[in-house]
Scaffold this active site. Structure first.
Site, short mmCIF file in Angstrom:
data_model
loop_
_atom_site.label_atom_id
_atom_site.label_comp_id
_atom_site.label_asym_id
_atom_site.label_seq_id
_atom_site.Cartn_x
_atom_site.Cartn_y
_atom_site.Cartn_z
N CYS A 2 0.83 -1.34 -0.03
CA CYS A 2 0.03 0.04 0.08
C CYS A 2 0.95 1.41 0.10
O CYS A 2 1.94 1.39 0.73
CB CYS A 2 -1.04 -0.10 1.34
SG CYS A 2 -2.07 -1.30 1.31
N ARG A 30 3.45 0.08 -5.05
CA ARG A 30 3.40 -0.46 -3.62
C ARG A 30 1.81 -1.58 -3.58
O ARG A 30 2.00 -2.10 -2.73
CB ARG A 30 3.39 0.27 -2.61
CG ARG A 30 4.79 1.13 -2.60
CD ARG A 30 4.70 2.30 -1.46
NE ARG A 30 4.62 1.48 -0.24
CZ ARG A 30 5.78 1.29 0.34
NH1 ARG A 30 6.71 1.58 -0.09
NH2 ARG A 30 5.92 0.53 1.55
N TRP A 77 -2.91 -2.56 -1.51
CA TRP A 77 -2.87 -4.14 -1.98
C TRP A 77 -3.55 -4.69 -0.83
O TRP A 77 -3.26 -4.70 0.24
CB TRP A 77 -0.91 -4.38 -1.79
CG TRP A 77 -0.83 -5.78 -2.28
CD1 TRP A 77 -0.55 -6.27 -3.54
CD2 TRP A 77 -0.53 -6.93 -1.34
NE1 TRP A 77 -0.30 -7.28 -3.42
CE2 TRP A 77 0.00 -7.83 -1.97
CE3 TRP A 77 -0.53 -7.06 0.05
CZ2 TRP A 77 0.04 -9.23 -1.51
CZ3 TRP A 77 -0.52 -8.32 0.49
CH2 TRP A 77 -0.17 -9.55 -0.23
N ASN A 103 -1.33 1.79 5.95
CA ASN A 103 -0.48 0.92 5.42
C ASN A 103 -0.03 -0.12 6.42
O ASN A 103 0.51 0.28 7.41
CB ASN A 103 0.72 1.64 4.65
CG ASN A 103 1.61 0.72 4.16
OD1 ASN A 103 1.20 -0.35 3.96
ND2 ASN A 103 2.94 1.02 4.10
N GLY A 104 -0.38 -1.33 6.30
CA GLY A 104 0.14 -2.24 7.37
C GLY A 104 -0.94 -3.39 7.54
O GLY A 104 -1.91 -3.40 6.83
N GLU A 485 16.30 -17.68 -10.13
CA GLU A 485 16.06 -16.23 -10.34
C GLU A 485 15.24 -16.17 -11.86
O GLU A 485 14.57 -15.55 -11.92
CB GLU A 485 17.07 -15.44 -10.32
CG GLU A 485 17.10 -13.94 -10.72
CD GLU A 485 15.82 -13.17 -9.99
OE1 GLU A 485 15.55 -13.86 -9.01
OE2 GLU A 485 15.59 -12.09 -10.43
N LYS A 489 11.53 -14.68 -12.41
CA LYS A 489 11.23 -13.68 -13.38
C LYS A 489 9.82 -13.96 -14.33
O LYS A 489 9.20 -13.48 -14.58
CB LYS A 489 12.25 -13.19 -14.19
CG LYS A 489 13.49 -12.52 -13.71
CD LYS A 489 13.05 -11.02 -13.46
CE LYS A 489 12.49 -10.94 -11.98
NZ LYS A 489 13.09 -11.11 -10.81
N GLU A 492 6.66 -14.65 -12.42
CA GLU A 492 5.99 -13.45 -11.81
C GLU A 492 5.37 -12.43 -12.91
O GLU A 492 4.32 -11.69 -12.60
CB GLU A 492 6.72 -12.69 -10.85
CG GLU A 492 7.96 -11.94 -11.37
CD GLU A 492 8.54 -11.25 -10.25
OE1 GLU A 492 8.09 -10.92 -9.08
OE2 GLU A 492 10.14 -11.19 -10.48
N HIS A 508 15.31 -37.03 -10.86
CA HIS A 508 14.58 -37.53 -9.32
C HIS A 508 12.97 -37.21 -9.28
O HIS A 508 12.50 -37.30 -8.26
CB HIS A 508 15.49 -37.24 -8.27
CG HIS A 508 16.79 -37.55 -8.36
ND1 HIS A 508 17.22 -39.02 -7.95
CD2 HIS A 508 18.12 -37.11 -8.56
CE1 HIS A 508 18.49 -39.16 -8.16
NE2 HIS A 508 19.27 -38.07 -8.28
N LYS A 603 5.66 -4.12 -4.91
CA LYS A 603 7.24 -3.93 -4.92
C LYS A 603 7.70 -4.20 -3.46
O LYS A 603 8.75 -4.76 -3.07
CB LYS A 603 7.60 -2.80 -5.67
CG LYS A 603 8.89 -2.42 -5.85
CD LYS A 603 9.46 -3.27 -6.93
CE LYS A 603 11.09 -3.02 -7.05
NZ LYS A 603 11.52 -4.27 -8.12
#
Ligand code: M6R
Length: 608
Positions: A2, A30, A77, A103-104, A485, A489, A492, A508, A603
């Site tokens: 947020c 955010r 968010w 925010n939180g 990584e 990418k 997401e 395996h 983010k």
């Protein structure tokens, strides 16, 4: 998560609504599922507008007559309650007097609701609304002032994370603020003062900021800032200057931040060469940090997501150049499984944003236990930077796209510089013979050569990835770390199921997932395992996969797809990740997705 921004100014000179919307736009990374704004003035002309959607949708709803001298705004968010207009902020107290953005996460909101607010008719499903209703409750019932009521409210949320901005419409010259565990900065402007989650929101209007610490509250007017600690003592705190050019946070001619940030990677490496090496081309880092780290019997890297993947690469580099064992831990796991710690530990926190709540949980714990730590971050004065013993800045410039790219390579470059400095201090033979400065110079040019192959990578993305249902990156050792990584990418931003797999593990189990056409990308940069990984690729090809390869020149064969220039094997992740970043970008683009703001993500992850 947020983004929040609040402004109090002189309405004749400051266009509060415009500043709020601009600020909110900058904070959209955010969270971006809904947004809202509340603006008022001393005539009590009030405007509350909320939308489900983006800041641009909010802007479309805000007409020219939405003017005022004070306002708050929020981009969300969702944590509690689905994205909807009712759940969007600002929230309003039942009597219509108090407006609040948050925010939180208020951990105990259900208990607070049950204990104090059973008669209140809630309009949302959020935890946040409880805060504004509690302020009204304490003003009405206990006859408290607004500030006292805000203090009382936050005192009932001792384990929660909050950045609160509150307006009392009976005092439209005052913006009330409270902070704990969620980032908030005060911005000092000409004829206005503001509060925001990140300096980016206000950097176009001022570069003067004041920190707010956990447990503090503040009251802002257009020309004063009064910060108070938890006991009501007034705090004098000097402002600091944020050295950021507002244009750095702009997309410029780029369609997406992600592509701009991929392109900036050689510049960041060259900046490290200038800023972190001395005239003898040796690392120039804070000596007390290196002295302290040299005493460590074990280094603990704590990180999340992409930063965790950079930590996995860092482990290899640090161990090789220092002989100190390194453990890399996922922050959210380590926080609640505080394992047996060595006798002389040293902790490294890696975080682009410097705000990630999972890391902060660990940092709080190790601070209590009296251990030293280093934060490697892109954001000066960020929470993790302030709370650790030492900081090294990534100097990557603002990273806005949710998918991290230039921060990842900057993190690896800083880890290498740190490892070399530490190795030199420890008289490590490998470190002494490692020309890091020269190698990073080669890397910067080699990065550019890869970035220049965009057309080829776009073709690969469109031909093999856009219509795939699964995709795999495989490698061994440091190439496995990059595979993780590369795969993150892809998933997401293109929503394509993807895994990074240690090449030797395929047989395996995961090889059962290979079907006709499944793209399997092999990363081939480590001499001792190249042949083995090639065999593992062949095994998938025999089962119908479409094999693609990213190989270092000296190990390359004629039909390798992407060839990276020869560099020291410890530094190959700085190159091998770039084709993967571009493949993800072009896959997302071809699927028509929102590259910079992928669904469900944000983010800066300030909730646990
Ligand atoms: O700001 P941080 O580096 O602490 O963030 C950690 C992760 O949330 C972040 O790397 C995330 O995985 C990115 N979206 C990856 O692209």
């Amino acid at each position: 998560m947020c983004g929040i921004v609040g402004i109090v100014g002189s309405s004749d000179v400051v266009h509060v609504t415009e500043l709020l919307l601009d600020g909110l736009q900058k904070l959209e990374y955010r969270g971006y599922d809904s947004a809202g704004i509340y603006v008022t003035n001393d005539q009590k002309q009030e405007h509350l507008i909320k939308v489900k959607g983006r800041v641009a949708d909010l802007r479309n709803q805000v007409s020219d007559d939405v003017q005022g001298s004070i306002g708050i705004a929020h981009t969300r968010w969702a944590t509690h309650g689905e994205p909807s207009i009712n759940n969007a902020h600002p929230h309003v107290s039942e009597n219509g007097r108090f407006y609040l953005v948050h925010n939180g996460v208020i951990e105990n909101y259900q208990e607070l609701k049950a204990k104090y607010l059973s008669n209140v008719n809630f309009k949302s499903d959020t935890d946040s609304e409880v805060a504004v209703q509690l302020v009204q409750y304490f003003v009405d019932k206990d006859n408290l002032t607004t500030l006292e009521a805000l203090r009382k409210t936050v005192s009932l949320m001792p384990d929660s994370a909050y950045g609160f901005l509150l307006i009392d419409n009976e005092q439209p010259d005052k913006l009330y603020v409270a902070k704990r565990r969620s980032p908030l900065l005060i911005a000092l402007g000409d004829n206005f003062n503001a509060v925001c989650s990140d300096a980016l929101a206000m950097i176009a209007h001022t570069n003067k900021f004041v920190e707010l610490h956990d447990g503090e509250v503040a009251v802002l007017t257009s020309n004063s800032v009064d910060i108070q600690d938890g006991n009501g003592n007034h705090i004098m705190r000097d402002p600091y200057t944020v050295d950021m050019d507002a244009s750095e946070a702009d997309k410029g001619a780029y369609e997406h931040y992600m592509l701009k940030e991929i392109d900036e990677q050689p510049i960041v490496i060259r900046r490290h060469l200038t800023d972190y090496f001395d005239e003898n081309k040796e690392p120039a880092l804070e000596q007390s940090l290196i002295n302290e780290m040299a005493q460590a019997d074990r280094i603990y890297i704590i990180a999340a997501g992409t930063s965790y993947h950079a930590g996995l690469v860092g482990k290899r580099i640090i161990e090789k150049l220092t002989n100190i064992p390194v453990e890399v831990n996922i922050a959210s796991e380590f926080a609640y499984n505080y394992e047996i710690i060595s006798e002389q530990p040293f902790f490294i926190f890696i975080s682009q944003s410097g705000e990630t709540a999972d890391l902060r949980e660990v940092l709080n714990r190790i601070n209590k236990d009296g251990y030293s730590s280093l934060t490697i971050t892109n954001v000066k004065n960020s929470t993790l930077s302030r709370e650790a013993t030492y900081t090294i800045l990534l100097k990557a410039g603002p990273e806005i796209a949710v998918a991290s790219t230039k921060a990842y390579t900057a993190q690896i470059s800083i880890e290498a510089i740190l490892a070399k400095a530490l190795g030199m201090k420890l008289n490590n033979f490998t470190a002494q013979n490692f020309d890091l400065f020269g190698q990073l110079s080669v890397v910067a040019n080699a990065m550019q050569a890869l970035i220049d192959q965009k057309d080829k990578l776009r073709n690969i993305a469109e031909k093999y990835f856009v219509n795939a249902t699964d995709a795999f990156y495989i490698g061994r050792g440091i190439d496995y770390a990059v595979s993780l990584e590369a795969s993150l990418k892809l998933k997401e931003i293109s929503y394509l199921h993807s895994e990074g797999i240690a090449a030797g593990e395929l047989k395996h189990g995961p090889i059962a997932l290979i079907e006709k056409g499944t793209p399997v990308v092999g990363i081939l940069t480590q001499e001792n395992v190249v042949a083995l990984t090639r065999s593992n690729l062949a095994e998938t090809q025999a089962r119908g996969s479409k094999v693609l390869t990213i190989a270092m020149k000296k190990f390359a064969v004629t039909n390798d797809d992407i060839v990276i220039d020869d560099v020291d094997e410890l530094l190959t992740p700085l190159l091998s990740v770039i084709p993967a970043q571009l493949i993800s970008y072009y896959t997302s683009l071809a699927k028509g997705l929102d590259v910079d703001k992928p669904r469900n993500l944000a983010k800066s992850v300030t909730v646990q």
